[in-house]
Scaffold this motif. Structure first.
Motif, PDB file in Angstrom:
ATOM      1  N   MET A  59      30.015  18.035 -37.380  1.00 37.34           N
ATOM      2  CA  MET A  59      30.152  17.127 -36.238  1.00 37.34           C
ATOM      3  C   MET A  59      31.627  16.865 -35.938  1.00 37.34           C
ATOM      4  O   MET A  59      32.037  16.841 -34.769  1.00 37.34           O
ATOM      5  CB  MET A  59      29.418  15.807 -36.510  1.00 37.34           C
ATOM      6  N   GLU A  60      32.432  16.692 -36.973  1.00 34.78           N
ATOM      7  CA  GLU A  60      33.867  16.489 -36.765  1.00 34.78           C
ATOM      8  C   GLU A  60      34.504  17.713 -36.109  1.00 34.78           C
ATOM      9  O   GLU A  60      35.313  17.586 -35.176  1.00 34.78           O
ATOM     10  CB  GLU A  60      34.562  16.200 -38.094  1.00 34.78           C
ATOM     11  N   ARG A  61      34.145  18.885 -36.578  1.00 30.35           N
ATOM     12  CA  ARG A  61      34.681  20.126 -36.001  1.00 30.35           C
ATOM     13  C   ARG A  61      34.262  20.268 -34.543  1.00 30.35           C
ATOM     14  O   ARG A  61      35.063  20.640 -33.686  1.00 30.35           O
ATOM     15  CB  ARG A  61      34.219  21.334 -36.806  1.00 30.35           C
ATOM     16  N   LEU A  62      32.993  19.962 -34.258  1.00 29.83           N
ATOM     17  CA  LEU A  62      32.491  20.060 -32.892  1.00 29.83           C
ATOM     18  C   LEU A  62      33.235  19.088 -31.972  1.00 29.83           C
ATOM     19  O   LEU A  62      33.626  19.448 -30.851  1.00 29.83           O
ATOM     20  CB  LEU A  62      30.987  19.775 -32.862  1.00 29.83           C
ATOM     21  N   GLU A  63      33.459  17.865 -32.438  1.00 29.24           N
ATOM     22  CA  GLU A  63      34.189  16.885 -31.635  1.00 29.24           C
ATOM     23  C   GLU A  63      35.619  17.356 -31.374  1.00 29.24           C
ATOM     24  O   GLU A  63      36.145  17.195 -30.260  1.00 29.24           O
ATOM     25  CB  GLU A  63      34.184  15.530 -32.337  1.00 29.24           C
ATOM     26  N   ARG A  64      36.239  17.937 -32.388  1.00 30.71           N
ATOM     27  CA  ARG A  64      37.606  18.453 -32.225  1.00 30.71           C
ATOM     28  C   ARG A  64      37.632  19.595 -31.205  1.00 30.71           C
ATOM     29  O   ARG A  64      38.507  19.641 -30.331  1.00 30.71           O
ATOM     30  CB  ARG A  64      38.135  18.949 -33.571  1.00 30.71           C
ATOM     31  N   GLU A  66      35.463  20.096 -28.767  1.00 29.04           N
ATOM     32  CA  GLU A  66      35.216  19.515 -27.444  1.00 29.04           C
ATOM     33  C   GLU A  66      36.482  18.865 -26.883  1.00 29.04           C
ATOM     34  O   GLU A  66      36.770  18.975 -25.685  1.00 29.04           O
ATOM     35  CB  GLU A  66      34.081  18.490 -27.517  1.00 29.04           C
ATOM     36  N   ARG A  67      37.238  18.179 -27.727  1.00 27.82           N
ATOM     37  CA  ARG A  67      38.490  17.566 -27.266  1.00 27.82           C
ATOM     38  C   ARG A  67      39.491  18.632 -26.825  1.00 27.82           C
ATOM     39  O   ARG A  67      40.148  18.495 -25.786  1.00 27.82           O
ATOM     40  CB  ARG A  67      39.102  16.706 -28.379  1.00 27.82           C
ATOM     41  N   THR A  72      34.938  16.480 -23.448  1.00 31.49           N
ATOM     42  CA  THR A  72      34.443  15.128 -23.752  1.00 31.49           C
ATOM     43  C   THR A  72      34.398  14.295 -22.491  1.00 31.49           C
ATOM     44  O   THR A  72      35.216  14.464 -21.582  1.00 31.49           O
ATOM     45  CB  THR A  72      35.342  14.434 -24.788  1.00 31.49           C
ATOM     46  N   GLU A  73      33.441  13.391 -22.433  1.00 31.50           N
ATOM     47  CA  GLU A  73      33.318  12.496 -21.298  1.00 31.50           C
ATOM     48  C   GLU A  73      34.272  11.319 -21.504  1.00 31.50           C
ATOM     49  O   GLU A  73      34.530  10.890 -22.635  1.00 31.50           O
ATOM     50  CB  GLU A  73      31.895  11.989 -21.166  1.00 31.50           C
ATOM     51  N   GLU A  75      35.482   7.711 -21.946  1.00 34.43           N
ATOM     52  CA  GLU A  75      34.803   6.547 -22.551  1.00 34.43           C
ATOM     53  C   GLU A  75      35.144   5.276 -21.857  1.00 34.43           C
ATOM     54  O   GLU A  75      36.074   4.982 -21.291  1.00 34.43           O
ATOM     55  CB  GLU A  75      35.180   6.463 -24.020  1.00 34.43           C
TER      56      GLU A  75
END
Length: 75
Positions: A59-64, A66-67, A72-73, A75
């Motif tokens: 999940m951390e890798r995926l968020e990175r 996406e950034r 990313t949407e 916030e």
């Protein structure tokens, strides 16, 4: 008559003792089974911790990713 009563009592006590031995044996078997179940549960829980850790890392890798891709949407 007293001899018959004493013999009957002796036989009843012997049956009770034999039943008690059987119950002890059953409890011993059940205790061993319970130890086995506890061991399997501990192993399962340890594997679940490893899996949760791997999922968190992904999940951390995926968020990175996406950034970096600006996916990313706001916030």
């Amino acid at each position: 008559m007293a001899d018959i009563d004493q013999t009957l009592l002796w036989n009843l006590l012997k049956e009770i003792r034999d039943d008690q031995k059987a119950i002890r044996s059953d409890i011993h078997v059940m205790a061993n089974d319970m130890r086995s179940v506890k061991g399997h549960m501990a192993s399962f829980m340890a594997n679940e911790v490893v899996q949760d850790t791997r999922i968190a890392e992904l999940m951390e890798r995926l968020e990175r990713i996406e950034r970096r891709l600006d996916l990313t949407e706001a916030e």
